[in-house]
Design an enzyme around this catalytic site. Structure first.
Site, PDB file in Angstrom:
ATOM      1  N   GLU A 179       0.836  -1.199   0.000  1.00 54.78           N
ATOM      2  CA  GLU A 179       0.000   0.000   0.000  1.00 54.78           C
ATOM      3  C   GLU A 179       0.869   1.246   0.000  1.00 54.78           C
ATOM      4  OE1 GLU A 179      -3.293   2.421   2.726  1.00 54.78           O
ATOM      5  OE2 GLU A 179      -2.751   0.361   3.237  1.00 54.78           O
TER       6      GLU A 179
ATOM      7  N   LYS B 101      -7.735 -15.057  16.480  1.00 59.09           N
ATOM      8  CA  LYS B 101      -7.984 -14.646  15.099  1.00 59.09           C
ATOM      9  C   LYS B 101      -9.447 -14.277  14.847  1.00 59.09           C
ATOM     10  CE  LYS B 101      -4.157 -17.598  13.751  1.00 59.09           C
ATOM     11  NZ  LYS B 101      -3.697 -18.801  13.086  1.00 59.09           N
TER      12      LYS B 101
ATOM     13  N   ASP C  47       2.215 -14.193  12.761  1.00 56.42           N
ATOM     14  CA  ASP C  47       1.057 -14.779  12.093  1.00 56.42           C
ATOM     15  C   ASP C  47       0.160 -13.634  11.613  1.00 56.42           C
ATOM     16  OD1 ASP C  47      -1.244 -16.071  11.288  1.00 56.42           O
ATOM     17  OD2 ASP C  47      -1.249 -17.487  12.961  1.00 56.42           O
TER      18      ASP C  47
ATOM     19  N   HIS D 176      -2.711  10.078  -1.632  1.00 59.06           N
ATOM     20  CA  HIS D 176      -2.931   8.751  -2.220  1.00 59.06           C
ATOM     21  C   HIS D 176      -2.925   8.811  -3.749  1.00 59.06           C
ATOM     22  CE1 HIS D 176      -3.688   5.710   0.929  1.00 59.06           C
ATOM     23  NE2 HIS D 176      -3.884   6.770   1.688  1.00 59.06           N
TER      24      HIS D 176
END
Length: 579
Positions: free
Chosen positions: A247, A379, A455, A553
């Site tokens: 990004e 998670k 992770d 952006h």
């Protein structure tokens, strides 16, 4: 210890693996672990008893013989044949009892340790080599065209894998070369799908380092750019923060936040608590029995017993506390434990399993439904992690000078305070957020996680964060803080041992295990994550307040190549009325 999968495709028809009568016996022989006592001619229990009896008989004989010599004034060093034999028997039995008595207990302890998954490289190196020698079973040799698999051409092997004649998962163990196995599997995937994997890198990665630990069925690796933001000044120490992302603007924005923090004197990061969690679910015949277990486990008088059963599975796992919740006949037990510098899921799961075994011994009517009942919670965005925390709970604050807010961030203190209240607090509340009271904490957490071998899926709960901003010092300066109750990180185990990720951890000064203070490196990494999130929040909120978000952006996060190709393409004709 995990056994490597064993394929049997291509074995001769006369092979022992196809003999229905011999197969169960051979399977038991393959699965059986070699024990140290196998070297003894008799069972270890019987041998221990024999040598114990011989020791005491020989000792009794010598004591009586020496007593008679003392009475008769005979020198003790004058020995007859019987006394010499008794001394030899006593000495040999003594040596045996010192070296081998209890060998059954020792070898069972070692074998149980080997069966578990070790989070720490140090623990793994201490135990696993002996286990491999003792328990590695002969693997079935996969044959293709009358010879072993590795002797065939890569194209032929790939075709056999594509046709299903050779199991894809067995390539590494059968060929013995992880890179060649990945190349063959990659080619078989292209044959099966009819689509090319050109552009996916293959060479340049140490595949042996991920075998059996990080990834299976490997066909290559994905390139993710790594940028650095900083220096980030936390608790008087500077950090250069690695961030892996695709990004645009993310690293640049975080870097601007780091600059603002640095010019304002740095940030302060505090570790509030540390404890990885695992919550199994068990079931009883009645709610009454569930309540009895809850009262038993939460009774402080029983904690030492439970902690002893839990802690015996690891040198670093230490149970801190537990809590129970009931849902009908189901009991959810949430264990929280220190796990050293490892993230700790495997470590705490071993300890939990040990406690469950103990509870089943004293509660025969208890049924273990699952070692994880989602009350952990791993998670998933949950209120229990948001309230009670999971992993490392960290708060990080900084006081930004008014001049820095104006010159570096191009906005004002009042504008940031108002935007934070309207966006991060009120807007997130309207959305029904659970720990989502921030601008983009997940962006920074994910980038650091990927760079340092964490992770990535644990970004879900690790990004739970509330960002607070208020004017201080008479409204001239800005106090900004992030509170993150469940940052789940480790500096050993998993992907942290890969070369690239290890280099990023080394850049932060938290690589591997901390020998002087176990857990300090993982806690340090959590503080860096919170500090980087603080920097990211400061910069993005400033860009929004100043109306710079779209402009930045469009400059950094657009694909200029794609836009150029679209601009150069011929435009379709305008539709006519008839069309």
């Amino acid at each position: 210890m995990m056994k490597r999968p064993m394929g049997v495709h291509g074995a001769s028809k006369g092979s022992e693996f196809h003999d229905g009568k011999q197969q169960p016996l051979l399977k038991r022989q393959r699965d059986r672990k070699a024990l140290a006592s196998d070297a003894l001619p008799l069972p270890v229990g019987l041998t221990n008893k024999i040598f114990t009896v011989l020791f005491f008989v020989a000792s009794y004989f010598l004591m009586r013989s020496w007593r008679d010599k003392i009475r008769n004034a005979t020198p003790l060093h004058m020995l007859n044949l019987g006394e010499i034999a008794a001394l030899i028997v006593q000495l040999s039995s003594f040596i045996y009892l010192i070296g081998f008595f209890g060998i059954d207990y020792v070898q069972n302890f070692i074998s149980k340790s080997c069966d578990g998954a070790w989070d720490s490289d140090e623990e793994r190196e201490c135990i696993r080599p002996n286990c491999q020698v003792a328990s590695e079973a002969p693997k079935a040799v996969v044959q293709l065209m009358g010879v072993s698999l590795s002797e065939n051409e890569d194209e032929d092997i790939a075709r056999a894998v594509s046709n299903g004649d050779v199991p894809s998962y067995s390539l590494e163990s059968q060929i013995g070369d992880p890179l060649r196995a990945a190349a063959i599997r990659r080619r078989s995937v292209e044959m099966t799908t009819g689509r090319s994997l050109e552009g996916l890198p293959l060479s340049g990665l140490d595949y042996s380092s991920i075998l059996g630990q990080c990834c299976e069925m490997v066909v290559g690796y994905v390139q993710v750019p790594v940028g650095v933001a900083g220096p980030l000044l936390i608790n008087g120490r500077e950090f250069t923060v690695p961030m892996a992302t695709t990004e645009g603007c993310l690293v640049a924005s975080t870097n601007r936040g780091c600059k603002a923090i640095h010019q304002s004197g740095g940030a302060t990061s505090i570790l509030l608590q540390d404890g990885m969690t695992r919550a199994p679910v068990v079931r009883f015949p009645s709610v009454k029995r569930c309540a009895e277990l809850k009262f038993f486990l939460e009774d402080p008088n029983n904690f030492d017993t439970i902690a002893h059963m839990f802690n015996r599975t690891s040198r670093f796992g230490r149970l801190k506390h537990l809590k129970c919740q009931l849902a009908g006949r189901n009991v959810y037990i949430r264990f929280s434990a220190l796990t050293g510098d490892a993230m700790g899921m495997n470590m705490i799961s071993k300890g939990v399993q040990n406690v469950l075994d103990y509870l089943q011994d004293i509660n025969p009517d208890m049924e273990v439904i699952s070692v994880s009942g989602n009350f952990c919670a791993d998670k998933k965005p949950t209120a229990v992690n948001w309230i009670d925390g999971r992993g490392k709970s960290v708060v990080c604050e900084a006081i930004l000078k008014g001049d820095v807010v104006r010159k570096v961030l191009k906005t004002s203190v009042s504008a940031l305070v108002e935007l934070n209240m309207v966006k991060n607090l009120a807007g997130s509340a309207l959305a029904g957020a659970v720990g989502g009271f921030n601008a983009h904490a997940a962006n920074i957490v994910s980038a650091i996680y990927i760079a340092t071998g964490q992770d990535p899926a644990q970004n879900v709960e690790s990004s739970q964060c509330i960002t607070m901003m208020e004017a201080v010092n008479g409204g001239q300066d800005l106090h900004v803080s992030v509170t993150m109750p469940s940052i789940e990180v480790g500096t050993i185990g998993g992907g942290t041992q890969l070369a690239s990720q290890s280099a990023c951890l080394n850049l932060l000064g938290v690589k591997g295990a901390n020998a002087d203070s176990p857990g300090a490196n993982a806690q340090g990494l959590a503080r860096v994550v919170a500090g980087a999130v603080l920097a990211g929040e400061i910069s993005l909120m400033s860009a929004l307040a100043a109306g710079q978000l779209v402009k930045s952006h469009m400059k950094y996060n657009r694909s200029n190549n794609n836009m150029a190709s679209i601009g150069n393409a011929a435009l379709p004709p305008l539709p006519t009325k008839s069309s």
